[in-house]
Design a protein around this motif. Structure first.
Motif, short mmCIF file in Angstrom:
data_model
loop_
_atom_site.label_atom_id
_atom_site.label_comp_id
_atom_site.label_asym_id
_atom_site.label_seq_id
_atom_site.Cartn_x
_atom_site.Cartn_y
_atom_site.Cartn_z
N UNK A 150 0.84 -1.20 0.00
CA UNK A 150 0.00 0.00 0.00
C UNK A 150 0.87 1.25 0.00
N UNK A 151 1.91 1.23 0.83
CA UNK A 151 2.80 2.40 0.94
C UNK A 151 3.46 2.72 -0.40
N UNK A 152 4.00 1.70 -1.05
CA UNK A 152 4.68 1.92 -2.33
C UNK A 152 3.70 2.44 -3.37
N UNK A 153 2.52 1.82 -3.44
CA UNK A 153 1.53 2.21 -4.45
C UNK A 153 1.08 3.66 -4.27
N UNK A 154 0.72 4.01 -3.03
CA UNK A 154 0.24 5.36 -2.77
C UNK A 154 1.35 6.39 -2.96
N UNK A 155 2.58 6.04 -2.53
CA UNK A 155 3.70 6.97 -2.68
C UNK A 155 4.00 7.25 -4.14
N UNK A 156 4.03 6.20 -4.96
CA UNK A 156 4.28 6.39 -6.39
C UNK A 156 3.17 7.18 -7.06
N UNK A 185 1.21 9.54 -5.51
CA UNK A 185 1.10 10.92 -5.03
C UNK A 185 2.38 11.73 -5.18
N UNK A 186 3.54 11.09 -5.23
CA UNK A 186 4.80 11.84 -5.23
C UNK A 186 4.95 12.80 -6.41
N UNK A 187 4.59 12.39 -7.62
CA UNK A 187 4.77 13.33 -8.75
C UNK A 187 4.03 14.65 -8.57
N UNK A 188 2.85 14.62 -7.92
CA UNK A 188 2.07 15.84 -7.77
C UNK A 188 2.27 16.53 -6.42
N UNK A 189 2.56 15.76 -5.37
CA UNK A 189 2.65 16.33 -4.03
C UNK A 189 4.07 16.42 -3.49
N UNK A 190 5.00 15.67 -4.04
CA UNK A 190 6.36 15.66 -3.51
C UNK A 190 6.44 14.94 -2.18
N UNK A 211 4.63 11.11 2.82
CA UNK A 211 4.13 11.08 4.20
C UNK A 211 2.70 10.56 4.23
N UNK A 212 1.87 10.96 3.26
CA UNK A 212 0.49 10.48 3.19
C UNK A 212 0.46 8.97 3.00
N UNK A 213 1.32 8.46 2.13
CA UNK A 213 1.39 7.01 1.90
C UNK A 213 1.77 6.27 3.16
N UNK A 214 2.72 6.81 3.90
CA UNK A 214 3.16 6.19 5.14
C UNK A 214 2.03 6.14 6.17
N UNK A 215 1.28 7.24 6.30
CA UNK A 215 0.18 7.29 7.27
C UNK A 215 -0.93 6.30 6.89
#
Length: 533
Positions: free
Chosen positions: A396-402, A404-409, A414-418
């Protein structure tokens, strides 16, 4: 000694470490900001630090502690000493071989696994490889130290293991002071910090080694052999390492993704340092103390005491982490400004780090609850189930981070981790309940919602206070005024929270006093299952 006093013993050492850690991060932010040397150091240090938490703290607190405690009960100190020497021989050999292999493969590992985003900056990539090579042997010291800390915890000697990590930050603060007065440039500061990490590992190992000898267990080196006890340990340790280090796995993944944007790695690490204060004080204390106590109660067949330990631990975590989470979410920006905004750390850096910190605050209760839920599995020698949930969390962390990162940095990571933390905590709790390993507790059910309401009220109050005191937190305001204003808000928030939580019935001083005074194995009156911590 009561459960709360044991939590306090471990938590006090952790708090001291976190205080010096704040001093270290404040000095590093002033000296390096979020520039390339800071990025290289944080990425390089994340590598051995993650291995340490996976194969040291996670594995040995989960697998070694129950087995060592069994040996003490079954065969006395002599049997426990033999077992620890068997483990020491195998562990040292494996760590030595792993370190040699990683040192040889370091350029490849950093380039393709740890910091792929640095590939376009050869100078930064080379410095990261150099720093990782210097710091990786830290893993040997800390893994052997974690084994000895597990022995001390099983022998009810918590202080040495809790105080040893303080010396990492003391040594690094000393290095930064020398670098400051010596006029070191950025690269020289980074290399000095790398050697300081290695020196700190040696010092920490020495502290717990002396403490173990003082406890009456002298460890000698035995030729590494896969004895039945060692095989059992390894069978339990692999999934326990993954499970116990899930937060670190997610952090490592986040760091690798964050290397694709300038400044994202140090932004995540500086925010991580702040939320690690409550996570370390409460989460580490609960995890370290609860596992041996729960394992002991289950071996004795005392299911009532086991249930009481679990419920009181969760209540303890909620009582302290919910208000901390509310504070981090609502006043992240003034916290970051007071702690870091000086020298090379600019106002625009404050905005990014504070946004990351606020999101970490949302995940804080989940990260601490994971520490409280996993001993319920480990004490029953079930390390497979939490490992599966950890794997789901990582995915879940990897999927959400990949995503959101391009748009949120950095805030996207941090959102993916939470999100991953809350999913992991929910899965752990749900299965404990379904298996009948977590009984319904009237006291927890009554007080938890009231603690949540008191925390929300406090969050609203300190948000209003900061809004009213906005001139005191402006970037151009002198540091001492900002610091005094923040201290006033925090102190006022604490008073408001405690008044609210006691007023709403989320806690009761009389029952808290009885729990603090309660000795191990002694019920506190007739309300054993409902006493708060």
């Amino acid at each position: 000694m009561s459960l709360v006093k044991k939590f306090a013993t471990v938590g006090s050492g952790t708090m001291l470490s976190r205080v010096f850690g704040f001093a270290r991060e404040m000095m590093m932010a002033a000296a390096l900001g979020t520039g390339p040397v800071a990025e290289a150091f944080y990425a390089a240090f994340q590598f051995p630090n993650t291995f340490r938490r996976l194969f040291a703290e996670g594995a040995f607190n989960a697998a070694f502690v129950p087995l060592f405690a069994k040996e003490i009960e079954a065969n006395g100190v002599a049997g426990a000493k033999k077992f620890s020497e068997e483990v020491f021989g195998v562990l040292f050999t494996v760590l030595l071989l792993l370190t040699i292999a990683m040192e040889l493969a370091m350029p490849f590992v950093i380039r393709y696994a740890i910091a792929p985003g640095f590939a376009n900056d050869p100078e930064k990539l080379l410095l990261t490889v150099e720093l990782a090579a210097i710091m990786f042997p830290y893993l040997i010291c800390m893994s052997l130290g974690a084994m000895m800390a597990g022995m001390l915890n099983s022998l009810h000697r918590y202080f040495a293991a809790a105080i040893a990590p303080v010396f990492l930050n003391i040594i690094l603060v000393g290095v930064l002071v020398v670098a400051w007065y010596g006029g070191y440039d950025g690269r020289e500061v980074g290399l000095a910090l790398g050697w300081g990490v290695l020196a700190a590992g040696v010092v920490q190992l020495g502290i717990v080694f002396v403490a173990v000898r003082g406890a009456g267990v002298s460890i000698g080196f035995r030729r590494p052999r896969l004895t039945p006890n060692v095989k059992r340990l390894l069978w339990l340790a692999l999934p326990a390492a993954i499970t116990g280090g899930i937060t670190q796995i997610n952090t490592l993944v986040g760091t690798a993704i964050a290397t694709g944007q300038d400044g994202a790695v140090p932004s995540l690490n500086l925010a991580d340092r702040v939320y690690q204060l409550p996570l370390g004080i409460v989460g580490v204390a609960v995890g370290v103390v609860l596992l041996p106590e729960l394992a002991r109660a289950l071996r004795a067949g005392n299911r009532v005491e086991a249930a009481n330990l679990q419920n009181r631990s969760v209540e303890f975590t909620l009582f302290l982490t919910l208000p901390a989470a509310a504070a981090l979410f609502t006043i992240a920006e003034p916290i970051v400004r007071v702690l870091y905004e000086r020298g090379a750390f600019l106002p625009e850096d404050t905005l990014v780090v504070s946004e990351v910190l606020a999101i970490f605050g949302i995940g804080l209760p989940a990260f601490v609850l994971i520490k409280a839920f996993t001993p319920g599995y480990f004490a029953r020698e079930d390390t497979r189930t939490p490992m599966i949930f950890a794997g789901i969390s990582v995915a879940v962390n990897i999927s959400v981070a990949l995503l959101l990162f391009p748009s949120m940095g950095a805030p996207g990571i941090a959102t993916a981790s939470a999100v991953a933390g809350w999913i992991n905590a929910t899965l752990l709790f749900t299965v404990l309940v379904r298996r009948g390993h977590w009984g319904s507790d009237a006291g927890l059910l009554k007080r938890a919602p009231r603690i949540l309401v008191a925390s929300a009220l406090m969050g609203g109050a300190i948000h209003l206070a900061v809004s009213y005191m906005q001139p005191q937190f402006a970037p151009e305001t002198p540091f001492y005024i900002q610091a005094a204003a923040l201290a006033a808000v925090v102190a006022g928030g604490m008073v408001f929270y405690f008044a609210s939580v006691f007023g709403l019935g989320g806690a009761d001083m009389g029952m808290i006093r009885r729990n603090v005074k309660r000795k191990q194995g002694t019920p506190s009156g007739g309300d054993q299952n409902n006493d708060p911590v």
